[in-house]
Design an enzyme around this catalytic site. Structure first.
Site, PDB file in Angstrom:
ATOM      1  N   GLY A  50       0.838  -1.184   0.000  1.00 48.54           N
ATOM      2  CA  GLY A  50       0.000   0.000   0.000  1.00 48.54           C
ATOM      3  C   GLY A  50       0.878   1.241   0.000  1.00 48.54           C
ATOM      4  O   GLY A  50       2.105   1.147   0.075  1.00 48.54           O
ATOM      5  N   GLY A  51       0.251   2.380  -0.072  1.00 45.54           N
ATOM      6  CA  GLY A  51       0.978   3.632  -0.061  1.00 45.54           C
ATOM      7  C   GLY A  51       1.471   3.994   1.328  1.00 45.54           C
ATOM      8  O   GLY A  51       1.132   3.343   2.326  1.00 45.54           O
TER       9      GLY A  51
ATOM     10  N   ARG B 140       1.607   5.546   4.810  1.00 42.97           N
ATOM     11  CA  ARG B 140       0.565   5.865   5.793  1.00 42.97           C
ATOM     12  C   ARG B 140      -0.810   5.356   5.385  1.00 42.97           C
ATOM     13  O   ARG B 140      -1.825   5.920   5.747  1.00 42.97           O
ATOM     14  CB  ARG B 140       0.509   7.374   6.055  1.00 42.97           C
ATOM     15  CG  ARG B 140       1.757   7.916   6.705  1.00 42.97           C
ATOM     16  CD  ARG B 140       1.811   7.482   8.165  1.00 42.97           C
ATOM     17  NE  ARG B 140       3.101   7.795   8.744  1.00 42.97           N
ATOM     18  CZ  ARG B 140       3.971   6.881   9.153  1.00 42.97           C
ATOM     19  NH1 ARG B 140       3.713   5.617   9.049  1.00 42.97           N
ATOM     20  NH2 ARG B 140       5.114   7.241   9.680  1.00 42.97           N
ATOM     21  N   SER B 141      -0.829   4.246   4.653  1.00 45.73           N
ATOM     22  CA  SER B 141      -2.106   3.663   4.221  1.00 45.73           C
ATOM     23  C   SER B 141      -2.735   2.779   5.287  1.00 45.73           C
ATOM     24  O   SER B 141      -3.896   2.392   5.155  1.00 45.73           O
ATOM     25  CB  SER B 141      -1.892   2.841   2.945  1.00 45.73           C
ATOM     26  OG  SER B 141      -1.040   1.739   3.211  1.00 45.73           O
TER      27      SER B 141
ATOM     28  N   LYS C  20      -1.046  -0.120   6.167  1.00 47.71           N
ATOM     29  CA  LYS C  20      -0.590  -1.467   5.830  1.00 47.71           C
ATOM     30  C   LYS C  20       0.151  -2.141   6.976  1.00 47.71           C
ATOM     31  O   LYS C  20      -0.052  -3.332   7.232  1.00 47.71           O
ATOM     32  CB  LYS C  20       0.245  -1.469   4.545  1.00 47.71           C
ATOM     33  CG  LYS C  20       1.538  -0.681   4.629  1.00 47.71           C
ATOM     34  CD  LYS C  20       2.146  -0.486   3.254  1.00 47.71           C
ATOM     35  CE  LYS C  20       3.342   0.432   3.347  1.00 47.71           C
ATOM     36  NZ  LYS C  20       3.038   1.769   3.866  1.00 47.71           N
TER      37      LYS C  20
ATOM     38  N   ALA D 155      12.870  -6.019  11.056  1.00 48.71           N
ATOM     39  CA  ALA D 155      12.969  -4.623  10.639  1.00 48.71           C
ATOM     40  C   ALA D 155      14.089  -4.448   9.618  1.00 48.71           C
ATOM     41  O   ALA D 155      15.217  -4.889   9.853  1.00 48.71           O
ATOM     42  CB  ALA D 155      13.224  -3.738  11.854  1.00 48.71           C
TER      43      ALA D 155
ATOM     44  N   GLY E  24      14.643  -1.256   8.291  1.00 42.59           N
ATOM     45  CA  GLY E  24      15.034   0.147   8.339  1.00 42.59           C
ATOM     46  C   GLY E  24      16.326   0.376   9.104  1.00 42.59           C
ATOM     47  O   GLY E  24      16.680  -0.378  10.009  1.00 42.59           O
TER      48      GLY E  24
ATOM     49  N   HIS F  62       7.896   2.950  16.913  1.00 42.23           N
ATOM     50  CA  HIS F  62       7.322   1.691  16.418  1.00 42.23           C
ATOM     51  C   HIS F  62       7.557   0.555  17.406  1.00 42.23           C
ATOM     52  O   HIS F  62       6.656  -0.250  17.660  1.00 42.23           O
ATOM     53  CB  HIS F  62       7.901   1.331  15.044  1.00 42.23           C
ATOM     54  CG  HIS F  62       7.306   2.095  13.919  1.00 42.23           C
ATOM     55  ND1 HIS F  62       6.006   1.931  13.498  1.00 42.23           N
ATOM     56  CD2 HIS F  62       7.834   3.041  13.106  1.00 42.23           C
ATOM     57  CE1 HIS F  62       5.757   2.736  12.486  1.00 42.23           C
ATOM     58  NE2 HIS F  62       6.855   3.426  12.229  1.00 42.23           N
TER      59      HIS F  62
ATOM     60  N   ARG G 254       4.532  -1.539  19.418  1.00 39.31           N
ATOM     61  CA  ARG G 254       4.350  -2.991  19.331  1.00 39.31           C
ATOM     62  C   ARG G 254       4.323  -3.633  20.720  1.00 39.31           C
ATOM     63  O   ARG G 254       3.658  -4.638  20.909  1.00 39.31           O
ATOM     64  CB  ARG G 254       5.457  -3.631  18.489  1.00 39.31           C
ATOM     65  CG  ARG G 254       5.276  -3.444  17.009  1.00 39.31           C
ATOM     66  CD  ARG G 254       6.212  -4.303  16.211  1.00 39.31           C
ATOM     67  NE  ARG G 254       7.614  -4.108  16.510  1.00 39.31           N
ATOM     68  CZ  ARG G 254       8.383  -3.167  15.986  1.00 39.31           C
ATOM     69  NH1 ARG G 254       7.877  -2.312  15.129  1.00 39.31           N
ATOM     70  NH2 ARG G 254       9.654  -3.081  16.299  1.00 39.31           N
TER      71      ARG G 254
END
EC number: 2.7.1.156
Length: 172
Positions: free
Chosen positions: A10-11, A13-14, A16, A35, A37, A51, A55
């Protein structure tokens, strides 16, 4: 041996990632967040910390900015469910490290198609719906991501496209 591969795309901030996390949380299996990132600046460092906090302590977090295949092969164990977030950051890392992206994508698709011992949910940003980027690196990124997405969707048992927090099932 689990053969469940779910791809959530998805885009930005969708919704997802929230959707993918809910899939994993509802599974009853031990949640493992893989992760991709890397924190190159303070904003990304804060984003990663937020994040992790969101979680909570029930999630194990593993970092795999480059060796995603090796991480999946080592960590996909019975009783676990892995969430990879996200493939577009992984592509960025591979590009910045000078890796052969198509070969890495083929290796990931082969790994996922090999029948891992745990279900895997993969999250990625759809980057091919906008304008054509104005520079070669951005166009290469978009092209690499698009080809990777096609490979992952082909081996996935289930594919969702998320828009405005609404998941649309495309496959499975």
């Amino acid at each position: 041996m689990a053969d469940t591969i779910t791809f959530v795309i998805g885009g930005a901030r969708s919704g997802k990632t929230a959707f993918a996390e809910a899939l994993v949380s509802r599974s009853g299996l031990s949640p493992v967040y893989v992760a991709t990132g890397r924190a190159f600046d303070a904003e990304m460092d804060a984003r990663i910390a937020r994040h992790r906090a969101d979680r909570g302590p029930t999630w194990q977090t593993l970092e795999a900015p480059l060796d995603l295949v090796g991480t999946l092969e080592r960590e996909a164990k019975p009783g676990r469910m892995l969430l990879v977030d996200c493939l577009t950051l992984w592509v960025t890392n591979l590009m910045m490290d000078g890796r052969e992206i198509d070969a890495e994508a083929d290796a990931l698709a082969a790994c996922l198609g090999s029948g891992l011992a745990a279900p895997v949910v993969l999250v990625s940003n759809e980057v091919g719906l906008g304008i054509v980027p104005d520079n070669a690196m951005a166009r290469a990124f978009r092209d690499h991501a698009g080809r990777l997405h096609q490979r992952i969707a082909a081996v996935a048992s289930t594919v969702y496209f998320v828009v405005a927090g609404l998941p649309m099932k495309l496959k499975g």
